[in-house]
Design an enzyme around this catalytic site. Structure first.
Site, PDB file in Angstrom:
ATOM      1  CE  LYS A   1      -6.911  11.082   6.594  1.00 43.36           C
ATOM      2  NZ  LYS A   1      -7.305  10.983   5.196  1.00 43.36           N
TER       3      LYS A   1
ATOM      4  CE1 TYR B   1     -13.230  22.946   1.748  1.00 42.66           C
ATOM      5  CE2 TYR B   1     -14.702  21.080   1.410  1.00 42.66           C
ATOM      6  CZ  TYR B   1     -13.483  21.706   1.206  1.00 42.66           C
ATOM      7  OH  TYR B   1     -12.527  21.088   0.459  1.00 42.66           O
TER       8      TYR B   1
ATOM      9  CD  GLU C   1     -17.077  22.825   7.799  1.00 39.47           C
ATOM     10  OE1 GLU C   1     -16.236  22.400   6.973  1.00 39.47           O
ATOM     11  OE2 GLU C   1     -17.431  24.003   7.839  1.00 39.47           O
TER      12      GLU C   1
ATOM     13  CB  CYS D   1      -7.599 -27.079 -18.173  1.00 41.13           C
ATOM     14  SG  CYS D   1      -6.168 -26.217 -17.507  1.00 41.13           S
TER      15      CYS D   1
ATOM     16  CE  LYS E   1      -9.495  15.357   5.289  1.00 40.22           C
ATOM     17  NZ  LYS E   1      -9.521  14.843   3.939  1.00 40.22           N
TER      18      LYS E   1
ATOM     19  CB  CYS F   1      -3.609 -22.059 -15.340  1.00 37.55           C
ATOM     20  SG  CYS F   1      -4.111 -23.280 -16.563  1.00 37.55           S
TER      21      CYS F   1
ATOM     22  CE  LYS G   1     -13.332  23.720   7.678  1.00 39.83           C
ATOM     23  NZ  LYS G   1     -14.137  23.997   6.491  1.00 39.83           N
TER      24      LYS G   1
ATOM     25  CG  ASP H   1     -12.238  10.161   0.840  1.00 41.62           C
ATOM     26  OD1 ASP H   1     -11.320  10.892   0.417  1.00 41.62           O
ATOM     27  OD2 ASP H   1     -12.092   8.954   1.085  1.00 41.62           O
TER      28      ASP H   1
ATOM     29  CB  CYS I   1      -7.425 -23.131 -19.134  1.00 38.03           C
ATOM     30  SG  CYS I   1      -8.476 -23.281 -17.684  1.00 38.03           S
TER      31      CYS I   1
ATOM     32  CB  CYS J   1      -5.800 -25.546 -13.881  1.00 38.79           C
ATOM     33  SG  CYS J   1      -7.266 -24.637 -14.360  1.00 38.79           S
TER      34      CYS J   1
ATOM     35  CD  GLU K   1      14.436 -10.262   9.646  1.00 40.80           C
ATOM     36  OE1 GLU K   1      14.626 -11.105   8.775  1.00 40.80           O
ATOM     37  OE2 GLU K   1      14.025 -10.538  10.791  1.00 40.80           O
TER      38      GLU K   1
END
Ligand code: IVH
Length: 572
Positions: free
Chosen positions: A327, A238, A127, A424, A129, A437, A303, A131, A442, A421, A58
């Site tokens: 990372k 860079y 350096e 209501c 990284k 709901c 690097k 994003d 509502c 709910c 599984e």
């Protein structure tokens, strides 16, 4: 086991990095997120608690499904060309970077480089990284002629008009610069700007963006530089791609940074290290400082400093052999689950939300996290009072990734999902994993629909936010979206808001249709409907709409709502 955990972490980071749009879940990304969290939970049960809940088969099936979804996600971002911009070929392809997720992987990479070069110790540059998304500035005869996204690595979209809205991008290079050069870097959005835009969106009743990277990408790909200029993007450079052979090249990565600065471009700031231990110390120091940086990062890039050594190492199929991205694992903290509350969406979907003891994760305070659906609570056996682990998925959206069962108090009760709910009293219905709901009238749903209609995604009624909507709803003055057009000064609405409501009567038709939020009609579908029918009276006859939707359109017409065709300027 280390290998297994590492693989899980890889998947985690890959998924977190690639699927940024979790704030607006579609079935694919929700499933991805669920699988990821579920696998993490089973890992914890297996490795830490020694109490697996599922068989190996599984577990493997879950992993298999994740891998295949993840492949699609890779395919989805493997080519960023949109067809909306002219494409342009890169003279030197834009490659990817090899990734390391553990100290051992990073050290192995550095060792291989040293061995290849037959050197005991190598000088490295570390350096951040960034994003964001990669960009290549093309200078011909020292003039900026194109700004090209990575695209498929070989060719990308030329988004120069939008790139020119970013401050600090030189349009011209000095006389000693090469006659042709591709300058490589990253376009990104600073945290503060991301927060500013999301605050504005929330105020306008719109869904916040999930990740600064997605917002930066969306902004860069916006047609018409006006919108891009309103969202402040940043850039950093860079590297270089193709380079005029006649020019003297810099001798190192550090020297290249100096050169880029002398060209007036924002160059990446870095630190250097003379061996692998030094690199690791620098990586750890960066990891500690990361939470307080102004820009989003998901790691560091290490690097080889000397260009001669870079050349000798060369490039593999998809990535250079002289650089690697390390990372960081997402930060994970434990906190108490104070309560589970239910959020009603504008279509009646009920989303359970974890109300948490506020806790700092990845530089911001987290007090709430979505639990997605009722099954999620059962699957995790979440109980109010539990200690739960919170991570920032994609480093931005907080998610609960585990429960510390050892800290569960005796007597902690199983969460009973409410059957009706609270607003209501209507009994919920279940559709697969979704609880709804069914009462479209509502008040909670109506408020959400009105918020959306009035938001900038819809007709954009300034000053008509959740607070005022809540007040009017309680006073019984907002039983539907149409009631907005029955509000009066005598009813306590200020002149400026009334003026905004008045203005919204003649909003562009696609925006009005978007704002009405018909089932499965998003912005794109609204555009198509507007094009097909052209006016509200014609839309009132549309087969695509249900009878209630058509009745609402008729009611709006009777209240003097008269949207203009798309593209026609506002008549103030
Ligand atoms: S060097 C041959 N340096 O990360 C590719 N890339 O995951 C050389 N990135 O494609 C890239 N910060 O878009 C480099 N300081 C940095 C970076 C950086 C962010 C991005 C870049 C690259 C991606 C690879």
């Amino acid at each position: 086991m280390a290998k297994h955990l590492r693989r899980v972490l890889c998947v985690w980071l890959l998924v977190a990095g690639l699927v940024g749009a979790w704030a607006t879940p579609d079935s694919g990304s929700t499933r991805l997120q669920w699988l990821k969290a579920e696998i993490a939970r089973h890992d914890e049960l297996y490795f830490k608690k020694n109490a697996p809940e599922i068989s190996d088969a599984e577990y493997d099936a879950l992993k298999q499904e994740l891998r295949s979804l993840e492949k699609n996600a890779v395919a989805a971002v493997g080519d960023d060309r949109t067809g909306a911009f002219p494409t342009r070929a890169h003279r030197e392809p834009m490659l990817s970077l090899e990734k390391a997720y553990t100290e051992a992987e990073l050290r192995a990479f550095m060792e291989t480089a040293g061995r290849t070069l037959r050197r005991e110790e190598l000088a490295w540059v570390i350096e951040p990284k960034f994003d964001g998304l990669a960009i290549s500035l093309v200078y011909e005869e020292r003039k900026l002629v194109a700004a090209v996204t990575r695209g498929n690595g070989q060719e990308g979209d030329d988004v120069i008009a939008n790139v020119l809205t970013i401050g600090g991008i030189s349009r011209e290079l000095p006389a000693d610069a090469p006659g042709f050069v591709e300058v490589r870097g990253e376009v990104f959005m600073e945290h503060a700007e991301f927060a500013r835009i999301n605050a504005e969106r929330t105020e306008a009743g719109e869904e916040p963006f999930a990740h600064p990277r997605n917002l930066a990408a969306g902004t860069l790909k916006t047609i018409g530089a006006g919108e891009a200029a309103r969202r402040r993007l940043s850039a950093v450079f860079y590297g270089v791609g193709a380079w005029d052979a006649g020019t003297k090249a810099p001798l190192s990565q550090e020297a290249l940074q100096g050169l880029l600065k002398s060209w007036g471009l924002p160059a990446v700031e870095s630190v250097t290290a003379v061996n692998a231990d030094g690199v690791w110390a620098a990586v750890e120091a960066f990891g500690r400082a990361r939470g307080s940086l102004a820009f989003p990062t998901d790691g560091v890039v290490v690097k080889v400093n000397a260009w001669a050594a870079q050349r000798e190492l060369g490039t593999g199929d998809v990535a250079p052999r002289w650089a690697i991205a390390y990372k960081f694992a997402p930060e994970r903290v434990a906190t108490r689950l104070r309560a589970i509350t239910l959020q009603v969406g504008r279509t009646g979907t009920i989303t359970p939300v974890a109300e948490l003891e506020p806790v700092k994760v990845g530089g911001s305070t987290v007090a709430r996290a979505t639990l997605h659906n009722a099954d999620e609570i059962v699957r995790r056996d979440l109980r109010v009072g539990d200690w739960v682990y919170v991570e920032k998925a994609g480093e931005v959206i907080p998610a609960i990734t585990g429960v510390d069962l050892d800290r569960r108090e005796t007597g902690a009760v199983v969460f009973e999902f409410p059957v009706a709910c609270a607003e209501c009293g209507t009994r919920f219905v279940r559709e697969g994993a979704t609880v709804r709901c069914p009462n479209a009238r509502c008040a909670a749903q109506v408020r959400k629909r009105v918020e959306f209609f009035a938001s900038r995604a819809g007709v954009g009624i300034g000053g008509f936010g959740p607070a005022l909507i809540g007040k009017l709803s309680t006073a019984g003055k907002l039983g539907s979206v149409a009631d907005i057009y029955r509000l009066t000064r005598e009813g306590g609405i200020s002149e400026p808001v009334l003026a905004e409501i008045e203005r919204s009567r003649t909003v562009e038709l696609p925006r009005l249709i978007t704002g009405l939020g018909f089932a499965s009609v998003g912005r794109k579908g609204a555009g198509l409907l507007a094009e097909k029918y052209g006016s509200l009276p014609a839309l009132a006859e549309a087969d695509e709409l249900g009878s209630e939707d058509r009745a609402l359109v008729v009611e709006l017409i009777s209240l003097g709502v008269n949207p203009r065709p798309a593209g026609l300027p506002e008549n103030r």
